[in-house]
Design a protein around this motif. Structure first.
Motif, PDB file in Angstrom:
ATOM      1  N   TYR A   1     -15.593  17.741   0.931  1.00  0.00           N
ATOM      2  CA  TYR A   1     -15.515  16.293   1.128  1.00  0.00           C
ATOM      3  C   TYR A   1     -14.390  15.955   2.106  1.00  0.00           C
ATOM      4  CZ  TYR A   1     -14.365  11.430   0.262  1.00  0.00           C
ATOM      5  OH  TYR A   1     -14.069  10.101   0.427  1.00  0.00           O
ATOM      6  N   SER A   2     -13.218  16.510   1.870  1.00  0.00           N
ATOM      7  CA  SER A   2     -12.092  16.154   2.723  1.00  0.00           C
ATOM      8  C   SER A   2     -12.256  16.682   4.141  1.00  0.00           C
ATOM      9  CB  SER A   2     -10.780  16.649   2.114  1.00  0.00           C
ATOM     10  OG  SER A   2     -10.769  18.054   2.058  1.00  0.00           O
TER      11      SER A   2
ATOM     12  N   SER B   1      -7.553  13.404  -1.738  1.00  0.00           N
ATOM     13  CA  SER B   1      -8.342  14.604  -2.025  1.00  0.00           C
ATOM     14  C   SER B   1      -7.458  15.847  -1.989  1.00  0.00           C
ATOM     15  CB  SER B   1      -9.512  14.728  -1.063  1.00  0.00           C
ATOM     16  OG  SER B   1      -9.061  14.869   0.258  1.00  0.00           O
TER      17      SER B   1
ATOM     18  N   ARG C   1      -7.900   8.666   1.883  1.00  0.00           N
ATOM     19  CA  ARG C   1      -8.865   9.541   1.218  1.00  0.00           C
ATOM     20  C   ARG C   1      -8.503  11.013   1.405  1.00  0.00           C
ATOM     21  NH1 ARG C   1     -14.676   7.081   3.055  1.00  0.00           N
ATOM     22  NH2 ARG C   1     -14.465   5.031   2.103  1.00  0.00           N
TER      23      ARG C   1
ATOM     24  N   LEU D   1     -14.134  19.138  -3.344  1.00  0.00           N
ATOM     25  CA  LEU D   1     -13.083  18.344  -2.703  1.00  0.00           C
ATOM     26  C   LEU D   1     -12.744  18.860  -1.317  1.00  0.00           C
ATOM     27  CD1 LEU D   1     -10.728  17.704  -5.741  1.00  0.00           C
ATOM     28  CD2 LEU D   1     -11.887  15.966  -4.369  1.00  0.00           C
TER      29      LEU D   1
END
Length: 90
Positions: free
Chosen positions: A79-80, A24, A20, A76
């Motif tokens: 999120y990352s 990302s 993931r 992003l």
């Protein structure tokens, strides 16, 4: 001290988190290379050809082009960093 630690590593979970994080980052680089960089290059060309005249049409056009891409990049990154990177449990 009270944080729950696991005695064994869940290697599948670690692999999915690394995947993931990698995906990302690839999406961030893709957006920067395919959307942001060409838009900024064409903006500088438009400003140089127009003898540094900055009209509202140019501003609105590039604001709309870069607004969506920058929003996705921010999402992003958060999120990352916060969701994926902080969930590594070693």
């Amino acid at each position: 001290i009270a944080f729950p630690r696991l005695m064994q590593r869940n290697w599948l979970r670690i692999f999915t988190l690394i995947t993931r994080l990698f995906l990302s980052n690839v999406l961030i680089i893709f957006l920067l290379a395919q959307v942001v960089s060409p838009s900024l290059n064409s903006l500088t060309k438009d400003l140089e050809n127009g003898k540094h005249v900055f009209s509202m049409d140019i501003f609105a056009d590039y604001l709309l082009k870069l607004g969506i891409a920058s929003t996705y990049i921010w999402l992003l990154v958060f999120y990352s960093y916060f969701h994926v990177f902080f969930n590594f449990r070693f």
